[in-house]
Motif scaffolding. Structure first.
Motif, PDB file in Angstrom:
ATOM      1  N   ARG A 159       0.911  -1.310   0.016  1.00 45.02           N
ATOM      2  CA  ARG A 159      -0.005   0.055   0.045  1.00 45.02           C
ATOM      3  C   ARG A 159       0.721   1.085   0.064  1.00 45.02           C
ATOM      4  N   HIS A 160       1.949   1.187   0.585  1.00 47.71           N
ATOM      5  CA  HIS A 160       2.718   2.434   0.729  1.00 47.71           C
ATOM      6  C   HIS A 160       3.647   2.836  -0.586  1.00 47.71           C
ATOM      7  N   PHE A 161       3.767   1.577  -1.299  1.00 50.44           N
ATOM      8  CA  PHE A 161       4.949   1.512  -2.557  1.00 50.44           C
ATOM      9  C   PHE A 161       4.141   2.358  -3.790  1.00 50.44           C
ATOM     10  N   ARG A 162       4.513   3.111  -4.422  1.00 53.69           N
ATOM     11  CA  ARG A 162       4.199   3.963  -5.773  1.00 53.69           C
ATOM     12  C   ARG A 162       5.182   3.546  -6.914  1.00 53.69           C
ATOM     13  N   LYS A 163       4.677   3.075  -7.916  1.00 56.14           N
ATOM     14  CA  LYS A 163       5.373   2.835  -9.142  1.00 56.14           C
ATOM     15  C   LYS A 163       5.582   4.152  -9.892  1.00 56.14           C
ATOM     16  N   PRO A 164       6.698   4.292 -10.616  1.00 58.06           N
ATOM     17  CA  PRO A 164       6.918   5.330 -11.452  1.00 58.06           C
ATOM     18  C   PRO A 164       5.697   5.698 -12.479  1.00 58.06           C
ATOM     19  N   ASP A 165       5.284   6.822 -13.122  1.00 58.62           N
ATOM     20  CA  ASP A 165       4.030   7.115 -13.774  1.00 58.62           C
ATOM     21  C   ASP A 165       4.631   6.550 -15.232  1.00 58.62           C
ATOM     22  N   VAL A 166       3.983   6.179 -16.421  1.00 55.28           N
ATOM     23  CA  VAL A 166       4.167   5.908 -17.550  1.00 55.28           C
ATOM     24  C   VAL A 166       3.390   6.443 -18.349  1.00 55.28           C
ATOM     25  N   PRO A 178      10.414  10.199 -10.610  1.00 55.49           N
ATOM     26  CA  PRO A 178       9.537  10.916  -9.665  1.00 55.49           C
ATOM     27  C   PRO A 178       9.733  12.358  -9.600  1.00 55.49           C
ATOM     28  N   GLU A 179      10.956  12.970 -10.060  1.00 53.88           N
ATOM     29  CA  GLU A 179      10.751  14.257 -10.324  1.00 53.88           C
ATOM     30  C   GLU A 179       9.958  15.133 -11.344  1.00 53.88           C
ATOM     31  N   THR A 276       4.128  13.239   6.576  1.00 50.99           N
ATOM     32  CA  THR A 276       5.182  13.783   6.710  1.00 50.99           C
ATOM     33  C   THR A 276       5.938  13.548   5.269  1.00 50.99           C
ATOM     34  N   ARG A 277       5.249  12.916   4.338  1.00 56.36           N
ATOM     35  CA  ARG A 277       6.152  12.782   2.969  1.00 56.36           C
ATOM     36  C   ARG A 277       5.565  13.639   1.936  1.00 56.36           C
ATOM     37  N   VAL A 278       6.370  14.232   1.135  1.00 55.44           N
ATOM     38  CA  VAL A 278       6.041  15.098  -0.155  1.00 55.44           C
ATOM     39  C   VAL A 278       6.233  14.235  -1.302  1.00 55.44           C
ATOM     40  N   ILE A 279       5.058  13.640  -1.851  1.00 52.42           N
ATOM     41  CA  ILE A 279       5.180  12.906  -3.237  1.00 52.42           C
ATOM     42  C   ILE A 279       4.715  13.589  -4.397  1.00 52.42           C
ATOM     43  N   GLU A 280       3.811  14.376  -4.174  1.00 52.70           N
ATOM     44  CA  GLU A 280       3.229  15.211  -5.296  1.00 52.70           C
ATOM     45  C   GLU A 280       4.561  16.228  -5.894  1.00 52.70           C
ATOM     46  N   VAL A 281       4.292  16.401  -7.422  1.00 52.35           N
ATOM     47  CA  VAL A 281       5.335  17.095  -7.945  1.00 52.35           C
ATOM     48  C   VAL A 281       4.579  18.737  -8.118  1.00 52.35           C
ATOM     49  N   ARG A 282       5.342  19.683  -7.423  1.00 52.70           N
ATOM     50  CA  ARG A 282       4.766  21.205  -7.266  1.00 52.70           C
ATOM     51  C   ARG A 282       3.619  21.105  -6.526  1.00 52.70           C
TER      52      ARG A 282
END
Lengths: 282, 258
Positions: A159-166, A178-179, A276-282
């Motif tokens: 549930r925690h994991f995220r895969k790179p967007d394609v 991720p950037e 505590t985590r920043v995942i979204e870009v901008r």
């Protein structure tokens, strides 16, 4: 293979007579589980889960591969379990012991056979490119009930994991770092988790979340994996002491409550972490 | 996705059985003269042979226990057993787990304390596979242990059950197994207690109990059949001993039949 020393007769009698009076050696009641603690690493999909002194690390990683020709639409999930002598001197590297086989098969059945992960959602380009996820479980210390701890760690990690967007344009596949674009979470059909029981003493008292000593002394054990929707995914009572049918049903009903509790704990831990985590870009 | 119909409009299953009807069950004792006890069991097209060696001195001395016998189980599946030819590796995790659950089922039932420092080796060979592998293996092992004359607390009889919508059915074939949620149960019929429950498919808790209890009932019925086979076989042996080694023609025919 070195056989673990059996507990002494005094120890056995003490544990049995205590549990007969409704108390366990570590002060718990028979149906009380140990405190579960979940902590997350810097990377997404790295989870350490501890249940009392039992500790398990789960990590999810993803790579892109070619799917198997029989299942061109489906991604791959590989579950590897790493038992090392670090967890307990009973484990040896190399040939897996019976216990290890039981635990890893049970995890496989709980997560893979019950279709917890939507594998079709891992497809990028039919027959050519799919995500291959690898879920590795490291058993750090064995103080009983490794299976429950590992299943919580595994589900939390997924549930925690995220895969790179394609992005797919025609036959062209672009994988974004991720950037560039926020990675996407996996899609899970349901979240099955295991609950283990041991039957102790001459009266076969049912205890939840057995410690290592209790596991050694038990007349029999039973593991049930369920999801929060009250569906049994795996039910395994492989031999051991014979029980009346009602006792089995009682264990099932206890497991239903326990899994709901575990799901809440996992959801809460994930929520805390996401703050505590920043995942979204901008 | 699949066009398989587990139960048709006439309430019949794919092989023409009623929901609670078992496949034809047959068993033979002492099929292997070299083993101390052996039995071959078939449930419909599933056929399993079990051989029991021992109680004997343990091959692996380090594993012997001072107060009871060690039970070892080894399972091999013939490459031609399933729908497709497939060679299974020896260290296959599935096979190992399967062997471990059979071992754990029989360890408390066999009176191992009567044979300290010895070993009882059970070898299970799967010859044909059409669903119900676990039930057939457990039933074959029970009969082989009885044939070897090893004291046990009770028979262990096992049966699988499945559920289609709300109808429970017993003794599933392999197509049914792949389509329906199923459970395998092993019971000690005399006490009515359950030693093994194994379910690997998703099923709602409320639906589980009915199926589980039906499988237990079925297991008790199967025990009657197993008992009949053992008694017939023993009676034939006793007759042969009285008749001085089975010189009579009818005795010979009797044992050949069994």
């Amino acid at each position: 293979m070195p056989r673990e020393a059996e507990p002494s007769i005094n120890q056995r009698d003490f544990v049995f007579s205590a549990v007969q009076q409704g108390i366990r050696v570590d002060g718990r009641t028979p149906l009380q589980a140990r405190q579960i603690a979940i902590c997350f690493g810097n990377e997404l999909g790295w989870v350490e889960c501890s249940l009392g002194k039992t500790r398990v690390i789960a990590q999810v990683t993803a790579t892109v591969t070619r799917p198997s020709p029989e299942r061109p639409f489906e991604g791959i999930l590989l579950i590897t379990t790493e038992f090392s002598p670090m967890a307990s001197s009973a484990y040896e590297t190399g040939r897996p012991s019976e216990e290890e086989v039981t635990i890893s098969r049970m995890l496989e059945k709980t997560i893979r056979r019950s279709e917890a992960l939507d594998r079709e959602a891992l497809c990028i380009l039919t027959g050519k490119k799919v995500w291959a996820l690898r879920l590795t479980l490291h058993f750090l210390s064995d103080e009983g009930d490794l299976l429950d701890c590992a299943s919580v760690a595994a589900i939390t990690a997924l549930r925690h994991f995220r895969k790179p967007d394609v992005e797919v344009v025609g036959d062209e596949v672009t994988i974004f770092s991720p950037e560039e674009r926020a990675p996407v979470p996996l899609s899970l059909h349901h979240q099955p988790m295991c609950v283990s029981f041991a039957f102790l003493g001459p009266a076969n008292v049912l205890v939840v979340d057995p410690t290592h000593l209790e596991e050694q002394l038990a007349n029999g054990t039973m593991s049930i994996s369920l999801n929060a929707q009250r569906e049994i995914c795996v039910l395994q009572k492989a031999g051991g002491v014979a029980l009346p049918a009602d006792e089995v049903m009682r264990a099932v009903n206890i497991a239903v409550f326990r899994v709901r509790e575990l799901s809440d704990i996992v959801s809460r831990a994930l929520e805390e972490d996401s703050k505590t985590r920043v995942i979204e870009v901008r | 996705m699949s066009r398989f119909e587990p139960l048709n409009a006439g309430n019949l299953r794919s092989d023409g059985r009623r929901p609670l009807e078992l496949r034809s069950f047959s068993a033979q004792l002492t099929t292997h003269p070299s083993a101390d006890g052996s039995a071959s069991v078939s449930h419909g097209l599933t056929q399993v042979t079990a051989c029991v060696y021992g109680p004997r001195e343990a091959k692996n001395r380090g594993q012997t226990m001072h107060d009871r016998a060690l039970v070892n189980v080894e399972v091999s599946v013939a490459p031609w057993a399933g729908e497709m030819r497939r060679q299974r590796a020896r260290g296959d995790k599935r096979t190992l787990e399967f062997a471990a659950s059979i071992k754990a089922t029989f360890e408390p039932v066999i009176q191992t304390t009567l044979y300290p420092r010895s070993e009882i080796h059970i070898h299970i060979h799967v010859l044909q596979l059409d669903g119900g592998l676990l039930q057939a293996s457990i039933n074959a092992t029970t009969l082989a242990l009885i044939d070897a004359g090893i004291p046990m607390l009770d028979y262990v009889s096992s049966l699988s059950a499945g559920l289609y919508l709300t109808t429970a059915m017993l003794d599933l074939t392999s197509i049914e197994e792949s389509d329906l949620p199923s459970v395998t149960v092993a019971v000690l019929p005399r006490s009515g207690k359950v030693t093994l429950v194994s379910m690997e498919t998703r099923l709602h808790v409320d639906r589980f109990e009915e199926m589980f209890k039906l499988a237990m009932e079925g297991g008790k019925v199967l025990r009657g059949e197993m008992d009949r086979i053992v008694r017939e076989r023993t009676a034939a042996l006793a007759r042969q001993m009285e008749g001085g080694g089975g010189t009579k023609e009818e005795d010979k025919m009797d044992t050949d039949d069994l």
